[in-house]
Design a protein around this motif. Structure first.
Motif, PDB file in Angstrom:
ATOM      1  N   GLY A 103       0.719  -1.191  -0.131  1.00 50.28           N
ATOM      2  CA  GLY A 103       0.165  -0.098   0.128  1.00 50.28           C
ATOM      3  C   GLY A 103       0.922   1.358  -0.090  1.00 50.28           C
ATOM      4  O   GLY A 103       0.410   2.318  -0.474  1.00 50.28           O
ATOM      5  N   THR A 104       2.183   1.236   0.441  1.00 48.66           N
ATOM      6  CA  THR A 104       2.799   2.165   0.647  1.00 48.66           C
ATOM      7  C   THR A 104       2.965   2.996  -0.949  1.00 48.66           C
ATOM      8  O   THR A 104       3.245   4.012  -1.014  1.00 48.66           O
ATOM      9  N   PHE A 105       2.976   1.921  -2.087  1.00 47.38           N
ATOM     10  CA  PHE A 105       3.239   2.506  -3.321  1.00 47.38           C
ATOM     11  C   PHE A 105       1.767   2.919  -3.916  1.00 47.38           C
ATOM     12  O   PHE A 105       1.727   3.450  -5.318  1.00 47.38           O
ATOM     13  N   ARG A 106       0.599   2.689  -3.390  1.00 48.81           N
ATOM     14  CA  ARG A 106      -0.482   3.027  -3.915  1.00 48.81           C
ATOM     15  C   ARG A 106      -0.753   4.403  -4.110  1.00 48.81           C
ATOM     16  O   ARG A 106      -0.779   5.101  -2.819  1.00 48.81           O
ATOM     17  N   PRO A 107      -1.282   5.113  -4.982  1.00 47.02           N
ATOM     18  CA  PRO A 107      -1.631   6.548  -5.018  1.00 47.02           C
ATOM     19  C   PRO A 107      -2.618   6.926  -4.323  1.00 47.02           C
ATOM     20  O   PRO A 107      -3.789   6.063  -4.217  1.00 47.02           O
ATOM     21  N   VAL A 108      -2.912   8.042  -3.581  1.00 48.47           N
ATOM     22  CA  VAL A 108      -4.039   8.713  -3.301  1.00 48.47           C
ATOM     23  C   VAL A 108      -4.941   9.031  -4.610  1.00 48.47           C
ATOM     24  O   VAL A 108      -4.589   9.618  -5.420  1.00 48.47           O
ATOM     25  N   LYS A 109      -6.341   8.354  -4.536  1.00 44.86           N
ATOM     26  CA  LYS A 109      -7.045   8.539  -5.660  1.00 44.86           C
ATOM     27  C   LYS A 109      -8.268   9.515  -5.511  1.00 44.86           C
ATOM     28  O   LYS A 109      -8.961  10.019  -6.402  1.00 44.86           O
ATOM     29  N   CYS A 110      -8.650   9.600  -4.277  1.00 43.77           N
ATOM     30  CA  CYS A 110      -9.785  10.687  -4.016  1.00 43.77           C
ATOM     31  C   CYS A 110      -9.257  12.021  -3.874  1.00 43.77           C
ATOM     32  O   CYS A 110      -7.956  12.512  -3.645  1.00 43.77           O
TER      33      CYS A 110
END
Length: 347
Positions: free
Chosen positions: A210-217
């Motif tokens: 999850g550390t690589f997952r972008p903030v999408k909202c």
């Protein structure tokens, strides 16, 4: 608060693709919150900013060589695994590529004595897999696995990465990404810190994908953080708490160490202040501007991605505009960014 409030322009050539030859010779930007100054140093100068009685918080999680390459049994199709989390025994949650080719019942062979069977679908497109092997699992993984370098490092991992993408004090296996602020420390630098009277306290937080997952909202407040496991033993909790009681600064090495101790903070009625509780837990703490820090007073960290939760965390410790101004300076001064990049100290 918008995600765009944490954006900045980063030239691609400043994204570090390889580590520095020696861990502690990278550059260090020192941001002083009291007077707003910025200093340009090297990481080995960090001792000049640590005082007797201070306590360094270090995340001793060890990165697994979690990237595996194999073939689908029956078709020979090339398959890539990224181990995310051990569930129980030899069962793991795993990212697979190409995902469409693998469904429950399929099997992947990595060597003559190491294979995996897909048993179920996991969250967010992952797969639940059972491994079948001869010998000891971690030994097979060390033989066959590659280090899971971040996606912005655009090359294959090498033997050098097996050493340099680990901290010198790593101990507890379980991360799929390094707690990168700690990569700059050498054994000698840590010894000198102790000789100066600085306490070293070790915590464990296993860094997930999850550390690589972008903030999408669009709104920061709407973002949900991923859960990560952490652990603080009695001895190290006591070191931290003794430093707090004696008036020493708590200096976090990295955002993972920060999230660990802030998650473990509790208000002690007798002491009239926040202390750290020993024990284990799962945390999805999301630290962004407006958060009031309970334990951490200074932070050693790397330079973070635009619009990332890590950039939000350091903006909570200092000031969003000041952080972005410092990042502009870092770009102009050609600092190296992200995991293998240079460091900054916020005091």
């Amino acid at each position: 608060m918008k995600i765009s409030d944490f954006d900045y322009v980063l030239p691609e050539e400043l994204i570090a693709q390889r580590p520095t030859e020696k861990r502690d010779v990278c550059r260090l930007m020192v941001m002083n919150r009291e007077n707003g100054s910025i200093e340009h140093k090297h990481f080995y100068d960090i001792l000049d900013y640590l005082n007797e009685g201070d306590c360094l918080i270090l995340n001793n999680s060890k990165v697994l060589p979690a990237r595996l390459f194999g073939e689908k049994e029956g078709t020979g199709a090339k398959i890539e695994f990224l181990l995310i989390k051990r569930l129980e025994g030899d069962r793991w949650e795993t990212m697979v590529r190409p995902g469409k080719r693998l469904k429950p019942g399929d099997a992947v062979k990595f060597s003559d004595n190491f294979r995996a069977e897909i048993v179920d679908y996991g969250p967010d497109g992952t797969r639940i897999v059972d491994f079948d092997y001869e010998g000891i699992f971690m030994e097979r993984l060390e033989e066959l696995g590659k280090m899971p370098l971040p996606p912005y490092i655009e090359r294959e991992s090498t033997l050098e990465d097996k050493d340099m993408y680990q901290t010198v004090y790593c101990k507890e296996e379980g991360s799929v990404a390094a707690p990168t602020a700690g990569l700059h420390f050498t054994d000698q630098l840590l010894e000198k810190a102790e000789e100066k009277g600085v306490k070293l306290a070790y915590v464990t937080l296993h860094v997930g994908i999850g550390t690589f997952r972008p903030v999408k909202c669009e709104n920061v407040e709407d973002h949900s953080m991923h859960f990560e496991e952490y652990y603080i033993d009695e001895e190290n909790a006591a070191k931290i708490n003794d430093a707090i009681k004696e008036g020493g600064r708590i200096v976090s090495v990295g955002t993972t160490s920060t999230r660990t101790v802030e998650s473990a903070a509790y208000f002690d009625e007798n002491e009239g202040r926040y202390l750290v509780a020993a024990g284990s837990g799962n945390t999805n703490i999301f630290i962004y501007p407006g958060y009031e820090f309970k334990i951490i007073e200074a932070l050693i960290t790397n330079f973070h991605l635009p619009k990332s939760t890590l950039l939000m965390l350091i903006s909570a410790l200092y000031d969003r505009e000041k952080i972005l101004e410092a990042y502009d300076v870092a770009v102009k001064e050609k600092y190296r960014f992200f995991s293998y990049g240079d460091a900054c100290l916020i005091i």
